[in-house]
Design a protein around this motif. Structure first.
Motif, PDB file in Angstrom:
ATOM      1  N   LEU A 166      42.842 -10.668 -30.828  1.00 19.16           N
ATOM      2  CA  LEU A 166      44.007  -9.796 -30.662  1.00 19.16           C
ATOM      3  C   LEU A 166      44.121  -8.771 -31.784  1.00 19.16           C
ATOM      4  N   GLU A 199      41.865  -6.027 -30.951  1.00 21.25           N
ATOM      5  CA  GLU A 199      42.366  -5.217 -29.843  1.00 21.25           C
ATOM      6  C   GLU A 199      43.585  -4.382 -30.223  1.00 21.25           C
ATOM      7  N   ARG A 200      44.508  -4.989 -31.025  1.00 18.96           N
ATOM      8  CA  ARG A 200      45.823  -4.372 -31.201  1.00 18.96           C
ATOM      9  C   ARG A 200      46.238  -4.168 -32.655  1.00 18.96           C
ATOM     10  N   VAL A 243      49.997  -7.497 -34.500  1.00 18.55           N
ATOM     11  CA  VAL A 243      50.204  -8.152 -33.207  1.00 18.55           C
ATOM     12  C   VAL A 243      51.160  -9.328 -33.388  1.00 18.55           C
ATOM     13  N   PRO A 244      52.112  -9.525 -32.463  1.00 22.51           N
ATOM     14  CA  PRO A 244      53.082 -10.608 -32.623  1.00 22.51           C
ATOM     15  C   PRO A 244      52.434 -11.992 -32.695  1.00 22.51           C
ATOM     16  N   GLU A 288      53.606 -14.704 -31.614  1.00 23.90           N
ATOM     17  CA  GLU A 288      53.771 -15.385 -30.333  1.00 23.90           C
ATOM     18  C   GLU A 288      52.618 -15.054 -29.391  1.00 23.90           C
ATOM     19  N   ASP A 289      52.145 -13.800 -29.417  1.00 24.74           N
ATOM     20  CA  ASP A 289      51.019 -13.412 -28.571  1.00 24.74           C
ATOM     21  C   ASP A 289      49.743 -14.116 -29.018  1.00 24.74           C
ATOM     22  N   ILE A 290      49.591 -14.298 -30.333  1.00 27.38           N
ATOM     23  CA  ILE A 290      48.420 -15.010 -30.851  1.00 27.38           C
ATOM     24  C   ILE A 290      48.446 -16.466 -30.383  1.00 27.38           C
ATOM     25  N   GLN A 314      49.858 -17.638 -27.734  1.00 29.76           N
ATOM     26  CA  GLN A 314      49.561 -17.660 -26.303  1.00 29.76           C
ATOM     27  C   GLN A 314      48.064 -17.485 -26.060  1.00 29.76           C
ATOM     28  N   ARG A 315      47.427 -16.545 -26.757  1.00 20.64           N
ATOM     29  CA  ARG A 315      45.986 -16.328 -26.581  1.00 20.64           C
ATOM     30  C   ARG A 315      45.192 -17.579 -26.975  1.00 20.64           C
ATOM     31  N   ARG A 350      52.273 -14.584 -41.371  1.00 24.78           N
ATOM     32  CA  ARG A 350      51.244 -13.656 -40.898  1.00 24.78           C
ATOM     33  C   ARG A 350      50.146 -13.461 -41.940  1.00 24.78           C
TER      34      ARG A 350
END
Length: 197
Positions: free
Chosen positions: A28, A31-32, A36-37, A39-41, A43-44, A59
């Motif tokens: 991530l 990509e971003r 990147v949040p 929470e998104d990490i 989830q991934r 972080r």
């Protein structure tokens, strides 16, 4: 200064979760970017947010481990290239192609600003970077000593040029970026060869 004391050994399931988090974060961030949040990490990585924060309380600690893991991996690749390839030129070509892999190129580019801000204050990251650069430079010097590689470029130059060749063009879809990078890196490798090779 960051402590380099060894971390306690994790249970097998905890170690797997840690590895999944690092891999998910690396993907991530590539990509971003580093913001990147979390929470998104999670989830991934396929873990809960609580699991992520148990392994990495903030972080900074997560990005630091992603960076350290990246350097450990490229250093291992460099060591293997130096040990396994029959010539310095073959080792350089192997390393250039590895560094140009799209996911690694994206992650390295995304971490550049973060590393420039934090690496000098982190003993382990400084050491990992130095070892990686030393092995890369050794491959370059071997290739040049063989007469296979042009001598007007050093290892640091080569890494900067690789980063330029592997920059993603946001106007292109992902597959087109991959194809362009693969084509350009082969042109680039041809340009590294000594005249008459």
């Amino acid at each position: 200064m960051t402590s380099t004391a060894p971390a306690p050994r994790l249970r097998a399931d905890a170690q797997r979760n840690r590895e999944r988090i690092i891999a998910g974060a690396a993907a991530l961030i590539g990509e971003r970017g580093p913001e990147v949040p979390m929470e998104d990490i999670a989830q991934r990585a396929g873990v809960g947010v609580g699991t992520l924060y148990r392994r990495f309380p903030d972080r900074h600690s997560l990005i630091r481990e992603v960076a350290a893991d990246m350097f450990r991996r490229v250093t291992e690749v460099a060591a293997a290239a130096l040990d396994e390839e029959p010539t310095g030129w073959d080792a350089v070509v192997r390393l250039v192609r590895h560094c140009a892999e799209p996911d690694l190129g994206a992650l390295s580019g995304a971490l550049r600003g973060w590393l420039s801000e934090h690496r000098d204050r982190d003993e382990e990251l400084r050491s990992l970077t130095a070892i990686w650069l030393e092995r890369f430079e050794t491959a370059v010097e071997r290739a040049q000593a063989e007469g296979a590689m042009r001598t007007d470029i050093g290892g640091a130059d080569l890494l900067r040029l690789i980063s330029l060749v592997t920059c993603r063009m946001p106007e292109l879809p992902a597959e087109a970026n991959r194809e362009a990078t693969a084509r350009y890196i082969e042109i680039f490798i041809d340009g590294l060869a000594a005249q008459g090779r």
